[in-house]
Scaffold this active site. Sequence first.
Site, mmCIF file in Angstrom:
data_model
loop_
_atom_site.group_PDB
_atom_site.id
_atom_site.type_symbol
_atom_site.label_atom_id
_atom_site.label_comp_id
_atom_site.label_asym_id
_atom_site.label_seq_id
_atom_site.Cartn_x
_atom_site.Cartn_y
_atom_site.Cartn_z
ATOM 1 N N TYR A 12 30.110 -5.600 18.900
ATOM 2 C CA TYR A 12 29.365 -4.610 19.036
ATOM 3 C C TYR A 12 27.642 -5.040 19.622
ATOM 4 O O TYR A 12 27.374 -4.888 20.681
ATOM 5 C CB TYR A 12 29.166 -3.695 17.892
ATOM 6 C CG TYR A 12 28.115 -2.229 17.883
ATOM 7 C CD1 TYR A 12 27.896 -1.674 19.313
ATOM 8 C CD2 TYR A 12 27.601 -1.861 16.765
ATOM 9 C CE1 TYR A 12 27.008 -0.646 19.526
ATOM 10 C CE2 TYR A 12 26.660 -0.724 16.861
ATOM 11 C CZ TYR A 12 26.338 -0.307 18.287
ATOM 12 O OH TYR A 12 25.674 0.924 18.214
ATOM 13 N N THR A 36 37.436 -9.130 15.016
ATOM 14 C CA THR A 36 36.867 -7.839 15.150
ATOM 15 C C THR A 36 36.200 -7.451 16.212
ATOM 16 O O THR A 36 35.808 -6.335 16.527
ATOM 17 C CB THR A 36 35.828 -7.495 13.783
ATOM 18 O OG1 THR A 36 34.775 -8.523 14.093
ATOM 19 C CG2 THR A 36 36.426 -7.716 12.492
ATOM 20 N N GLY A 37 36.079 -8.733 17.143
ATOM 21 C CA GLY A 37 35.402 -8.371 18.576
ATOM 22 C C GLY A 37 36.597 -8.179 19.590
ATOM 23 O O GLY A 37 37.751 -8.152 19.255
ATOM 24 N N PHE A 73 25.536 -13.449 15.488
ATOM 25 C CA PHE A 73 25.737 -12.130 15.053
ATOM 26 C C PHE A 73 26.967 -12.158 14.286
ATOM 27 O O PHE A 73 27.428 -11.355 13.410
ATOM 28 C CB PHE A 73 25.909 -11.307 16.158
ATOM 29 C CG PHE A 73 24.706 -11.018 17.144
ATOM 30 C CD1 PHE A 73 23.670 -10.209 16.665
ATOM 31 C CD2 PHE A 73 24.583 -11.662 18.038
ATOM 32 C CE1 PHE A 73 22.620 -10.113 17.491
ATOM 33 C CE2 PHE A 73 23.318 -11.605 18.952
ATOM 34 C CZ PHE A 73 22.131 -10.810 18.769
ATOM 35 N N ASN A 92 32.918 -16.191 4.853
ATOM 36 C CA ASN A 92 32.650 -16.063 6.236
ATOM 37 C C ASN A 92 31.380 -16.035 6.705
ATOM 38 O O ASN A 92 30.752 -16.667 7.657
ATOM 39 C CB ASN A 92 33.218 -14.426 6.833
ATOM 40 C CG ASN A 92 34.603 -14.692 7.247
ATOM 41 O OD1 ASN A 92 34.830 -15.149 8.490
ATOM 42 N ND2 ASN A 92 35.607 -14.409 6.532
ATOM 43 N N TYR A 141 27.844 -8.071 0.589
ATOM 44 C CA TYR A 141 27.562 -8.320 1.950
ATOM 45 C C TYR A 141 25.910 -8.592 1.926
ATOM 46 O O TYR A 141 25.431 -9.699 2.733
ATOM 47 C CB TYR A 141 27.653 -6.804 2.623
ATOM 48 C CG TYR A 141 27.198 -6.758 4.133
ATOM 49 C CD1 TYR A 141 27.252 -7.669 5.063
ATOM 50 C CD2 TYR A 141 26.147 -5.654 4.208
ATOM 51 C CE1 TYR A 141 26.593 -7.620 6.412
ATOM 52 C CE2 TYR A 141 25.279 -5.758 5.321
ATOM 53 C CZ TYR A 141 25.744 -6.718 6.533
ATOM 54 O OH TYR A 141 25.077 -6.687 7.728
ATOM 55 N N ASN A 170 19.715 0.935 10.384
ATOM 56 C CA ASN A 170 21.087 1.474 10.965
ATOM 57 C C ASN A 170 21.071 1.516 12.626
ATOM 58 O O ASN A 170 20.338 2.131 13.310
ATOM 59 C CB ASN A 170 21.341 2.862 10.546
ATOM 60 C CG ASN A 170 21.581 2.972 9.201
ATOM 61 O OD1 ASN A 170 20.861 2.479 8.131
ATOM 62 N ND2 ASN A 170 23.094 3.499 8.736
ATOM 63 N N ARG A 282 29.408 8.188 -1.895
ATOM 64 C CA ARG A 282 30.025 6.767 -1.584
ATOM 65 C C ARG A 282 29.003 5.916 -2.541
ATOM 66 O O ARG A 282 28.135 6.035 -2.429
ATOM 67 C CB ARG A 282 29.717 6.521 -0.013
ATOM 68 C CG ARG A 282 30.518 5.295 0.331
ATOM 69 C CD ARG A 282 30.300 4.806 1.681
ATOM 70 N NE ARG A 282 28.885 4.759 2.294
ATOM 71 C CZ ARG A 282 28.857 4.176 3.476
ATOM 72 N NH1 ARG A 282 29.817 4.160 4.520
ATOM 73 N NH2 ARG A 282 27.372 4.047 3.869
HETATM 74 N N1 UDP Z 1 28.116 8.698 5.777
HETATM 75 C C1 UDP Z 1 28.770 9.976 5.627
HETATM 76 N N2 UDP Z 1 29.785 10.103 6.045
HETATM 77 C C2 UDP Z 1 30.654 9.057 6.664
HETATM 78 C C3 UDP Z 1 30.237 7.630 6.928
HETATM 79 C C4 UDP Z 1 28.811 7.650 6.563
HETATM 80 O O1 UDP Z 1 28.197 10.902 5.112
HETATM 81 O O2 UDP Z 1 31.935 9.238 7.054
HETATM 82 C C5 UDP Z 1 26.797 8.681 5.398
HETATM 83 C C6 UDP Z 1 26.541 7.192 4.421
HETATM 84 O O3 UDP Z 1 26.762 7.774 2.987
HETATM 85 C C7 UDP Z 1 25.033 7.079 4.755
HETATM 86 C C8 UDP Z 1 24.751 7.277 6.358
HETATM 87 O O4 UDP Z 1 25.983 8.117 6.527
HETATM 88 O O5 UDP Z 1 24.147 7.711 4.084
HETATM 89 C C9 UDP Z 1 24.953 6.094 6.914
HETATM 90 O O6 UDP Z 1 26.265 5.293 6.711
HETATM 91 P P1 UDP Z 1 26.637 4.103 7.542
HETATM 92 O O7 UDP Z 1 28.135 3.779 7.182
HETATM 93 O O8 UDP Z 1 26.756 4.763 9.169
HETATM 94 O O9 UDP Z 1 25.628 3.056 7.433
HETATM 95 P P2 UDP Z 1 25.149 2.229 6.271
HETATM 96 O O10 UDP Z 1 23.830 3.002 5.934
HETATM 97 O O11 UDP Z 1 25.907 2.296 5.167
HETATM 98 O O12 UDP Z 1 24.801 1.049 6.724
#
Ligand code: UDP
Length: 325
Positions: A12, A36-37, A73, A92, A141, A170, A282
């Site tokens: 990406y 993954t690419g 990247f 990796n 990560y 992000n 999450r």
């Molecule tokens: N998020 C969500 N639902 C989803 C995927 C992500 O609510 O199905 C939320 C996640 O908890 C975070 C934000 O969206 O607060 C951005 O998540 P993403 O995985 O895009 O990027 P990250 O912040 O993990 O790098």
Amino acid sequence: MSRILVTGGAGYIGSHACKMLRAAGHEPIAFDNLRTGWKAAVKFGPLIEGDLLDRDTLAAAFKEAQPEAVMHFAALSNVGESVKDPELYWRNNVTGSLNLLSAMRDAGVGKIVFSSTAATYGEPDQDPITETAPQKPINPYGASKLAVEAMLDDFEAAHGLKSIAFRYFNVAGADPEAEIGEDHRPETHLVPLVLDAAAGDRENITIFGDDYATPDGTCIRDYVHVCDLIDAHILGLDHLMQGGGSLRLNLGTGHGFSVREVIDAVDEALQMKVPRKMGTRRGGDPARLVCDGSRAKAALGWAPKRSVMETMVTDAWRWRQTGRY
Ligand code: UDP
């Protein structure tokens, strides 16, 4: 005009780097294992198919490409997966990067732009987050990317390697011409998942918790358009090519958007109501991660242009509707 080896050039962010390097008059050579690419994402220069864990292929790639610098990247970038399978991430991302730095040293290539992450900060007690915040990652990560930053420092001390490590917040959006874009399978990121729900390819978007200490209860993140992100990389490359020193820079806009605000922006841009459902938190998601991006602006003259939520959503949607691999 320089020859640049772009590891992860079929991914990406790497594919956007190749397109924009080409547009800036450079010659990108993608190096990618295509796990993954996407081969179809390599449109702006040659592809060398190979894996960073294969030192012979890597050495041969440097011979063939004769690059003046590297943009790195290639990495695995799924936080949840890194928690379940840390070995995969250490091998990796860390061993792969070590092989790359050693191949660079052997080939006499002394400049690298590296894609690091805000995940190296873990759960910061600063808001907004500056580059001097302590780096205490809370998942493999983030730890793997921090280890590479340390490697860059050590290779500079020992061998004079010059590096820029950009700590991404992000990343969202896609090439405005929709030639390339985000296509992770499986997808885990918020913006493409909301668009999947908008397109009817998934039933709904699940909001991961609304009991955070934020105004609407959902997590706040700092979203930057992939093209603005790559603008910074090209400015960083120019800086190194002109003899500039190593830098560690956050890339984000300084504006936070909650999960609800992102979904609302999609509603607004597409003139619809995306089906949504409330879910539980999450694991490992800090309530708010917003960047202080002033250092990148001051050091490189970086000025984000497309990192407006509506533009990011619209560009990602256009790619989704007309592009994809
Ligand atoms: N998020 C969500 N639902 C989803 C995927 C992500 O609510 O199905 C939320 C996640 O908890 C975070 C934000 O969206 O607060 C951005 O998540 P993403 O995985 O895009 O990027 P990250 O912040 O993990 O790098």
